[in-house]
Design a protein around this motif. Structure first.
Motif, PDB file in Angstrom:
ATOM      1  N   HIS A  29       0.847  -1.187   0.000  1.00 52.54           N
ATOM      2  CA  HIS A  29       0.000   0.000   0.000  1.00 52.54           C
ATOM      3  C   HIS A  29       0.886   1.241   0.000  1.00 52.54           C
ATOM      4  O   HIS A  29       1.965   1.235   0.566  1.00 52.54           O
ATOM      5  N   ASN A  30       0.394   2.313  -0.621  1.00 49.76           N
ATOM      6  CA  ASN A  30       1.152   3.554  -0.533  1.00 49.76           C
ATOM      7  C   ASN A  30       0.686   4.342   0.685  1.00 49.76           C
ATOM      8  O   ASN A  30      -0.331   4.023   1.307  1.00 49.76           O
ATOM      9  N   LEU A  31       1.416   5.367   1.048  1.00 51.15           N
ATOM     10  CA  LEU A  31       1.131   6.091   2.287  1.00 51.15           C
ATOM     11  C   LEU A  31      -0.215   6.797   2.255  1.00 51.15           C
ATOM     12  O   LEU A  31      -0.869   6.932   3.283  1.00 51.15           O
ATOM     13  N   PHE A  32      -0.679   7.205   1.075  1.00 46.60           N
ATOM     14  CA  PHE A  32      -1.972   7.883   1.009  1.00 46.60           C
ATOM     15  C   PHE A  32      -3.131   6.899   1.163  1.00 46.60           C
ATOM     16  O   PHE A  32      -4.155   7.236   1.755  1.00 46.60           O
ATOM     17  N   ALA A  37      -7.350   5.035   4.723  1.00 51.47           N
ATOM     18  CA  ALA A  37      -7.966   3.925   5.449  1.00 51.47           C
ATOM     19  C   ALA A  37      -7.912   4.152   6.955  1.00 51.47           C
ATOM     20  O   ALA A  37      -8.878   3.878   7.677  1.00 51.47           O
ATOM     21  N   TYR A  38      -6.803   4.669   7.436  1.00 56.35           N
ATOM     22  CA  TYR A  38      -6.628   4.916   8.871  1.00 56.35           C
ATOM     23  C   TYR A  38      -7.611   5.977   9.370  1.00 56.35           C
ATOM     24  O   TYR A  38      -8.285   5.793  10.388  1.00 56.35           O
ATOM     25  N   VAL A  39      -7.711   7.085   8.658  1.00 56.47           N
ATOM     26  CA  VAL A  39      -8.614   8.168   9.064  1.00 56.47           C
ATOM     27  C   VAL A  39     -10.064   7.716   8.979  1.00 56.47           C
ATOM     28  O   VAL A  39     -10.863   7.984   9.874  1.00 56.47           O
ATOM     29  N   THR A  40     -10.407   7.008   7.919  1.00 55.41           N
ATOM     30  CA  THR A  40     -11.769   6.501   7.780  1.00 55.41           C
ATOM     31  C   THR A  40     -12.114   5.556   8.923  1.00 55.41           C
ATOM     32  O   THR A  40     -13.187   5.664   9.526  1.00 55.41           O
ATOM     33  N   ALA A  41     -11.226   4.638   9.231  1.00 51.88           N
ATOM     34  CA  ALA A  41     -11.465   3.694  10.328  1.00 51.88           C
ATOM     35  C   ALA A  41     -11.577   4.422  11.664  1.00 51.88           C
ATOM     36  O   ALA A  41     -12.429   4.084  12.490  1.00 51.88           O
ATOM     37  N   ASP A  51      -5.756  -0.109  13.125  1.00 49.01           N
ATOM     38  CA  ASP A  51      -4.484  -0.785  13.402  1.00 49.01           C
ATOM     39  C   ASP A  51      -3.937  -1.471  12.159  1.00 49.01           C
ATOM     40  O   ASP A  51      -2.731  -1.449  11.904  1.00 49.01           O
ATOM     41  N   GLU A  52      -4.830  -2.090  11.391  1.00 52.51           N
ATOM     42  CA  GLU A  52      -4.394  -2.756  10.156  1.00 52.51           C
ATOM     43  C   GLU A  52      -3.783  -1.740   9.189  1.00 52.51           C
ATOM     44  O   GLU A  52      -2.693  -1.950   8.652  1.00 52.51           O
ATOM     45  N   ALA A  53      -4.479  -0.626   8.982  1.00 56.90           N
ATOM     46  CA  ALA A  53      -3.984   0.407   8.070  1.00 56.90           C
ATOM     47  C   ALA A  53      -2.672   1.003   8.574  1.00 56.90           C
ATOM     48  O   ALA A  53      -1.771   1.295   7.782  1.00 56.90           O
ATOM     49  N   ALA A  54      -2.545   1.162   9.884  1.00 56.57           N
ATOM     50  CA  ALA A  54      -1.318   1.711  10.459  1.00 56.57           C
ATOM     51  C   ALA A  54      -0.125   0.792  10.211  1.00 56.57           C
ATOM     52  O   ALA A  54       1.014   1.257  10.162  1.00 56.57           O
ATOM     53  N   GLY A  55      -0.369  -0.485  10.039  1.00 53.35           N
ATOM     54  CA  GLY A  55       0.708  -1.434   9.779  1.00 53.35           C
ATOM     55  C   GLY A  55       1.164  -1.474   8.331  1.00 53.35           C
ATOM     56  O   GLY A  55       2.153  -2.126   8.009  1.00 53.35           O
ATOM     57  N   TRP A  56       0.454  -0.806   7.443  1.00 53.33           N
ATOM     58  CA  TRP A  56       0.804  -0.838   6.021  1.00 53.33           C
ATOM     59  C   TRP A  56       2.055  -0.030   5.698  1.00 53.33           C
ATOM     60  O   TRP A  56       2.746  -0.319   4.709  1.00 53.33           O
ATOM     61  N   VAL A  57       2.326   1.013   6.471  1.00 54.57           N
ATOM     62  CA  VAL A  57       3.468   1.890   6.204  1.00 54.57           C
ATOM     63  C   VAL A  57       4.141   2.233   7.528  1.00 54.57           C
ATOM     64  O   VAL A  57       3.618   1.928   8.594  1.00 54.57           O
ATOM     65  N   SER A  58       5.273   2.901   7.463  1.00 55.53           N
ATOM     66  CA  SER A  58       5.966   3.305   8.683  1.00 55.53           C
ATOM     67  C   SER A  58       5.144   4.366   9.416  1.00 55.53           C
ATOM     68  O   SER A  58       4.335   5.078   8.794  1.00 55.53           O
ATOM     69  N   PRO A  59       5.351   4.521  10.720  1.00 56.41           N
ATOM     70  CA  PRO A  59       4.624   5.564  11.463  1.00 56.41           C
ATOM     71  C   PRO A  59       4.864   6.966  10.907  1.00 56.41           C
ATOM     72  O   PRO A  59       3.950   7.790  10.874  1.00 56.41           O
ATOM     73  N   GLU A  60       6.075   7.228  10.444  1.00 55.24           N
ATOM     74  CA  GLU A  60       6.383   8.543   9.883  1.00 55.24           C
ATOM     75  C   GLU A  60       5.595   8.778   8.598  1.00 55.24           C
ATOM     76  O   GLU A  60       5.078   9.869   8.363  1.00 55.24           O
ATOM     77  N   SER A  63       1.946   9.371   9.435  1.00 57.18           N
ATOM     78  CA  SER A  63       1.780  10.722   9.963  1.00 57.18           C
ATOM     79  C   SER A  63       1.772  11.752   8.834  1.00 57.18           C
ATOM     80  O   SER A  63       0.931  12.658   8.807  1.00 57.18           O
ATOM     81  N   PHE A  64       2.680  11.614   7.898  1.00 55.26           N
ATOM     82  CA  PHE A  64       2.724  12.518   6.751  1.00 55.26           C
ATOM     83  C   PHE A  64       1.440  12.423   5.943  1.00 55.26           C
ATOM     84  O   PHE A  64       0.855  13.436   5.554  1.00 55.26           O
ATOM     85  N   GLY A  65       0.978  11.204   5.683  1.00 52.54           N
ATOM     86  CA  GLY A  65      -0.239  11.005   4.896  1.00 52.54           C
ATOM     87  C   GLY A  65      -1.472  11.569   5.575  1.00 52.54           C
ATOM     88  O   GLY A  65      -2.313  12.202   4.936  1.00 52.54           O
TER      89      GLY A  65
END
Length: 98
Positions: A29-32, A37-41, A51-60, A63-65
Motif C-alpha cells: 500500500h502507498n502512504l496515502f 484507510a486509517y482516518v476513515t477507520a 491498526d491494520e492500516a497503520a501497519g501498512w506503512v511506517s509511522p512517519e 503521519s505525513f499522509g
C-alpha cells in the motif's frame, strides 16, 4: 461531515493508485492509501481496521499522509464554504474564532 472526509480520502487514494488492485493481490500500500484507510477507520470508530492500516506503512509515512489528508480536507471545506482554512479548522476542532 465525516462522509466528506471519507470520500476525499478515497478520491486521493484512487488518484494515486497506478494499477487497479486485484482481489487478494499482495501489492504494498502507498502512504496515502494507508492514511485514507486509517482516518476513515478512526472516524468510524473501528480500531481493528485503523491498526491494520497503520501497519501498512511506517509511522512517519502514516503521519505525513494523515497530515496531507487533513490539509486537503480543510482546504476543500474552506473553498466549499467560502471561508478561510483557519476558520474552518478552528470550527472543526470546536475552537472559538480567532
Amino acid at each position: 461531515m465525516w462522509g466528506r472526509f471519507r470520500r476525499a480520502g478515497g478520491k486521493v487514494a484512487d488518484a494515486l493508485r497506478t494499477e487497479p488492485r486485484a482481489e487478494g493481490e499482495n501489492r504494498p500500500h502507498n502512504l496515502f492509501e494507508a492514511a485514507a484507510a486509517y482516518v476513515t477507520a478512526s472516524a468510524e470508530n473501528d480500531p481493528e481496521r485503523a491498526d491494520e492500516a497503520a501497519g501498512w506503512v511506517s509511522p512517519e509515512a502514516l503521519s505525513f499522509g494523515v497530515n496531507e489528508l487533513a490539509c486537503r480536507a480543510v482546504i476543500a471545506l474552506a473553498r466549499e464554504r467560502g471561508r478561510s482554512p483557519e476558520a474552518v479548522a478552528r470550527e472543526l476542532l470546536g475552537l472559538p474564532g480567532a
